[in-house]
Design a protein around this motif. Structure first.
Motif, short mmCIF file in Angstrom:
data_model
loop_
_atom_site.label_atom_id
_atom_site.label_comp_id
_atom_site.label_asym_id
_atom_site.label_seq_id
_atom_site.Cartn_x
_atom_site.Cartn_y
_atom_site.Cartn_z
N TYR A 1 -2.80 -8.18 -2.96
CA TYR A 1 -1.84 -7.51 -1.87
C TYR A 1 -0.68 -8.60 -1.72
O TYR A 1 0.42 -7.92 -1.46
CB TYR A 1 -2.53 -7.76 -0.33
CG TYR A 1 -3.42 -6.44 -0.22
CD1 TYR A 1 -2.78 -5.17 -0.21
CD2 TYR A 1 -4.89 -6.50 -0.43
CE1 TYR A 1 -3.64 -3.97 0.09
CE2 TYR A 1 -5.59 -5.43 -0.23
CZ TYR A 1 -5.05 -4.05 0.11
OH TYR A 1 -5.82 -3.15 0.21
N MET B 1 6.39 0.13 4.00
CA MET B 1 5.25 -0.01 3.26
C MET B 1 4.90 -1.46 2.86
O MET B 1 3.94 -1.95 2.97
CB MET B 1 5.38 0.96 2.06
CG MET B 1 4.20 1.36 1.45
SD MET B 1 4.31 2.48 0.04
CE MET B 1 4.93 3.96 0.65
N CYS C 1 5.94 -4.08 4.48
CA CYS C 1 5.17 -4.91 5.49
C CYS C 1 3.57 -4.54 5.73
O CYS C 1 3.08 -5.35 5.87
CB CYS C 1 6.02 -4.21 6.77
SG CYS C 1 5.40 -5.18 8.51
N PHE C 2 3.36 -3.36 5.57
CA PHE C 2 1.83 -3.12 5.75
C PHE C 2 1.16 -3.70 4.67
O PHE C 2 0.09 -4.25 4.86
CB PHE C 2 1.77 -1.45 5.58
CG PHE C 2 1.99 -0.70 7.01
CD1 PHE C 2 1.32 -1.08 7.80
CD2 PHE C 2 2.80 0.28 6.99
CE1 PHE C 2 1.52 -0.29 9.17
CE2 PHE C 2 3.03 0.88 8.11
CZ PHE C 2 2.45 0.65 9.21
N ILE D 1 0.72 -7.24 5.41
CA ILE D 1 -0.03 -7.37 6.67
C ILE D 1 -1.57 -7.50 5.94
O ILE D 1 -2.53 -8.18 6.44
CB ILE D 1 0.02 -6.39 7.44
CG1 ILE D 1 1.38 -6.60 8.43
CG2 ILE D 1 -1.23 -6.09 8.69
CD1 ILE D 1 1.81 -5.57 9.41
N THR E 1 7.72 -7.68 9.75
CA THR E 1 7.19 -6.83 10.90
C THR E 1 8.38 -6.39 11.81
O THR E 1 8.39 -5.26 12.38
CB THR E 1 5.84 -7.80 11.56
OG1 THR E 1 5.12 -8.09 10.70
CG2 THR E 1 5.39 -6.86 12.56
#
Lengths: 351, 245, 71
Positions: free
Chosen positions: A55, A92, A94-95, A98, A147
Motif C-alpha cells: 500500500y 483514491m 488518499c485511501f 490510509i 486527507t
C-alpha cells in the motif's frame, strides 16, 4: 456554481477513468503481495509488513503520477483528459495511503499497553539523527495533507473556501510530496534489502521535478513575449485578426500574472479573462463549443460576449474591449467588471 | 468546429480519444504491474524463523536483568540452555515468576526462534510454575571487558516475533517492545565467544536504561563487561559511552 | 506529551464533527444556494468540516452576514 450539488457528477469518461485507475491499483497490490509472499522462507516478510509495503509504495507511485499530470498537460494537450478527473485519482491515493497507515498502526504500534496513536508519536524521539529519525511522523504529516485535500475536493469547497484559497490549500500537495519523499528516504530506503525502491523512488521524484521545470520553462518563454505587452500603455497590438482560427483563441499575457483570451467565433472576436473561475484553467487553450468558450480542464463554459456562464450557472469573467486598426486587433488591457457585455468585433476569418 | 481533438469530460469522447484512453489505461495497468513485480521482490536475508512451537522446560528462573530460564546442561547445551522469557504482545514477562528468583520453575510456553536467539512466551501464571526441587542456583561468570559493534533489537521481534523484526523501519516498534519490558539484545556484527547476540543490561546488572531507545536499530558500539549465564552472554554496558554511527 | 497531542486531536475532531453536523443540517443552505434541496453530497463534506472547523465557523459567519452577495 448554482446547480444543485451531487456527491459525484458521474459521466462515462469519469467512470472509465475510475475503473482504469482502480484496475491498475488492484493489479499493483495483488501482484506485489503475490510476489512478496512467494519469496523464500528466509526472505519472506510478515503479511502485515508485505501489505504495508504494498500500500505504501502504491500510494507513493500514485502521488508521483498525480504530480506529473499537471506539467504534462501544460507541455502536451493530449494529457488534458488525464487531468480532467484528477481529483478522483487524488482521493483514491488518499485511501491507499490510509490503508498503508492502518497496517503500520495495527502492526508496529499495536499489541502494546500504550495507545497506538500515543505510541506512534512517542516511541521514537531520535529527532537529532537522520538514520533513526522518526520517519513515521513525516508520513503522518503527508497523510494529514492528503486527507485534508481529499476531504475538500468536492466543488462545494471551491465555492466555500473561494477559488484562490482552495488553490492555495491544494498546492500543499507539494509539501506532502516532500514529506513522502523524506518518509520513504529515511524509512524504506535505509532498509538495505529493498533494492528496487532505491531506483524507483529517486526516478519518480526526479521525473516530478524535471516535468515541473520543463513546464515552468515553457511558461517562462510565454511570459517573455508578455513583457512587450506589459510595457505598453493603453491599447496593445495583439496581431492580425486572421491569426485566430475559428473556435480558438490567442492568449495575451498582461502584467500581474493576468492574461486575456481572445476568441474567434465565426466572424466575431471577443476577449475574456483567461483564467477559468473553477480552477484557474487556461480558457485560451480551450475551444468554442455550442457557442460557448469551453475550459480545457473541466469543461466549464462562458459566453464570449459577456463572460457569463450560461444559465443556470452563475460564474462571471471579466471581459475586455477590442478594436480594429489597419487590419490589426488591439486590446484594451483594462478589464471590464465581470459579466460586462461587450459588442463583438467583426473581423472575417479570411480577409 | 470538430470536437474530435478536444476533450470535454462531460461530452461523449470521440472514437480516436476512446482508443487513446484504452491504450493509456492498459499502459497504466502494465506499468503498475511491472513496478509491482520489481518492488514486490524484497530479498531480505533475515533467515528463517519459527513462531508457535510449544516449549516445555524446567530450569532456574532469573529475574535480572530480564526474566530468563536457565536449564541444566545436556548434550545439546553443555553449559545449559538460557531462554529469554517474554509476555504477550509487546510486554515483558515481568508479571510472571515474581517469587521465583533463583528457584526452579517449570515452563510451558510458546517458542519463538531465529537461529540461536530463542524466546519462550508466557501469557498466564500457570505457564511458569514453581517446582520444589532444590537448586544451588546458577553461576554468572565474567568474560572481562569488551567493545562490541552490532544492532540493538528487541529480543522478541528479532527472534521471529516479526519478520524482519530488525532494521530502521522497525525502530519505533523495537522501542515500544523494550519500553514494555521485553529484553533488548545486541545482534553482533561478528560472533563473540561463538555467540551472535548478547542480552543487554545496565552496568549494575539491572534492566537496560530508557536511553536504549535512542540506540536501537542503528549500528552502535557498546563497551562493558560481558557475563556468561548458561549459554547466554549478557553485556553490562556503559551506556554513557555508547557510540552511534 | 504524546498523550496530550492525541487527546487534543480527538477533542478537535469531536468539536469539528459537531460543528460539521450543525453546518450541513442547518447552515449550508443559507450560505450556498447550490446546496438547497441537495442532501446526498452533504455527508461527503463532514471530514473536511471536522478538520477545518475553526475556518468553517469563521467563513460561515462571514457568509451569513453578507448573504445575498453571493451567486
Amino acid at each position: 456554481m448554482s446547480v444543485a450539488y451531487t456527491p459525484v457528477g458521474w459521466n462515462a469518461n469519469k467512470i472509465f477513468y475510475d475503473v482504469a485507475l482502480g484496475l491498475a491499483v488492484a493489479a499493483y497490490l495483488w501482484i506485489f503481495m503475490a510476489v512478496a509472499e512467494g519469496m523464500a522462507p528466509g526472505a519472506r516478510f510478515d503479511d502485515a509488513t508485505i501489505e504495508m509495503r504494498a500500500y505504501g509504495s502504491c500510494a507513493f507511485l500514485m502521488l508521483s503520477a498525480i504530480l506529473c499530470i499537471g506539467p504534462l498537460a501544460r507541455l502536451d494537450t493530449r494529457f488534458l483528459p488525464v487531468l480532467y478527473n484528477r481529483r478522483h485519482f487524488g482521493v483514491m491515493t488518499c485511501f491507499v495511503a490510509i490503508m498503508h497507515a492502518r497496517h503500520v498502526i495495527a502492526w508496529y504500534f499495536a499489541f502494546s499497553p500504550v495507545d497506538p496513536y500515543v505510541a506512534l508519536l512517542s516511541s521514537n524521539t531520535s529527532f537529532a539523527r537522520l538514520a533513526g529519525f522518526p520517519f513515521e511522523l513525516l508520513g503522518v504529516a503527508a497523510l494529514l495533507v492528503l486527507t485534508l485535500l481529499a476531504a475538500t475536493s468536492h466543488d462545494f469547497w471551491l465555492n466555500f473556501l473561494t477559488p484562490p484559497r482552495w488553490k492555495a490549500l491544494h498546492m500543499s500537495i507539494y509539501a506532502a510530496y516532500a514529506c513522502v519523499v523524506a518518509h520513504v528516504s529515511l524509512g524504506a530506503l535505509l532498509t538495505p534489502q529493498w533494492q528496487a525502491m532505491h531506483v524507483v523512488m529517486p526516478a519518480c521524484a526526479l521525473t516530478v521535478v524535471a516535468l515541473h521545470l520543463a513546464a515552468a520553462a515553457r511558461q517562462a518563454r510565454l511570459d517573455r513575449t508578455a513583457t512587450m505587452a506589459n510595457e505598453a500603455v493603453g491599447w496593445i497590438d495583439v496581431g492580425e485578426a486572421s491569426g485566430i482560427a475559428d473556435g480558438r483563441a490567442i492568449i495575451v499575457p498582461l502584467s500581474d500574472a493576468e492574461s486575456v483570451a481572445i476568441f474567434r467565433n465565426g466572424d466575431a472576436l471577443g476577449a475574456i479573462a483567461n483564467a477559468c473561475r473553477h480552477q484557474n484553467g487556461p480558457l485560451g487553450e480551450g475551444r468554442i463549443i455550442d457557442g460557448c468558450v469551453t475550459c480545457p480542464w473541466h469543461g466549464f463554459q462562458y459566453r464570449l460576449e459577456d463572460g457569463c456562464a450560461p444559465p443556470p450557472y452563475t460564474e462571471k469573467l471579466a471581459t475586455y474591449n477590442l478594436r480594429s486598426a489597419n487590419g490589426w486587433i488591439q486590446l484594451d488591457p483594462r478589464p471590464n467588471p465581470p459579466g460586462t457585455r461587450v459588442e463583438p468585433l467583426h473581423a472575417p476569418a479570411r480577409p | 468546429m470538430s470536437r474530435s481533438d478536444f476533450f470535454v469530460g462531460y461530452l461523449p469522447a470521440s472514437r480516436a480519444l476512446r482508443r487513446t484512453a484504452v491504450i493509456g489505461a492498459l499502459t497504466l495497468c502494465g506499468a503498475f504491474a511491472a513496478l509491482a513485480i520489481a518492488l514486490g521482490r524484497t530479498p531480505a536475508d533475515i533467515g528463517p524463523s519459527d513462531y508457535g512451537d510449544d516449549i516445555a522446560a524446567t530450569g532456574v528462573f532469573v529475574a535480572q536483568p530480564y526474566p530468563l530460564l536457565v536449564t541444566p546442561p545436556d548434550a545439546a547445551h553443555p553449559r545449559g540452555r538460557t531462554l529469554l522469557l517474554g509476555g504477550e504482545g509487546k510486554r515483558g514477562a515481568q508479571d510472571f515468576g515474581r517469587d521465583l528468583e533463583g528457584r526452579v520453575a517449570r515452563l510451558a510456553g510458546i517458542l519463538v526462534r531465529r537461529g540461536e536467539i530463542e524466546m519462550a512466551l508466557v501469557s498466564a501464571a500457570d505457564q511458569l510454575q514453581r517446582v520444589d526441587t532444590p537448586t544451588s542456583g546458577v553461576q554468572t561468570t565474567s568474560l572481562g571487558r569488551w567493545r562490541i559493534t552490532g544492532e540493538i533489537c528487541d529480543g522478541k521481534c528479532v527472534a521471529g516475533g516479526m519478520r524482519p523484526g530488525a532494521g530502521l523501519a522497525h525502530k519505533a516498534c523495537a522501542n515500544l517492545c523494550t519500553s514494555g519490558g521485553l529484553p533488548p539484545v545486541l545482534v553482533t556484527a561478528r560472533p563473540i565467544e561463538g555467540r551472535n547476540y548478547l542480552l543487554l543490561a545496565a552496568r549494575d546488572g539491572g534492566a537496560a536504561p530508557d536511553a536504549v531507545a535512542d540506540l536501537t536499530a542503528i549500528p552502535v558500539t557498546l563497551e562493558g563487561e560481558v557475563m556468561r549465564l548458561g549459554d547466554m552472554l549478557i553485556l553490562r554496558a556503559d551506556w554513557a559511552t555508547a557510540r552511534k554511527f | 506529551m504524546a498523550a496530550i497531542i492525541v487527546t487534543a486531536c480527538e477533542v478537535w475532531l469531536a468539536i469539528g464533527l459537531t460543528v460539521g453536523l450543525w453546518f450541513i443540517l442547518a447552515g449550508i443552505e443559507r450560505i450556498d444556494p447550490a446546496a438547497r434541496g441537495a442532501y446526498a453530497f452533504r455527508p461527503l463534506l463532514l471530514p473536511g468540516l471536522a478538520l477545518l472547523w475553526p475556518f468553517v465557523v469563521w467563513r460561515w459567519r462571514q457568509l451569513a452576514r453578507s448573504s445575498g452577495g453571493r451567486c
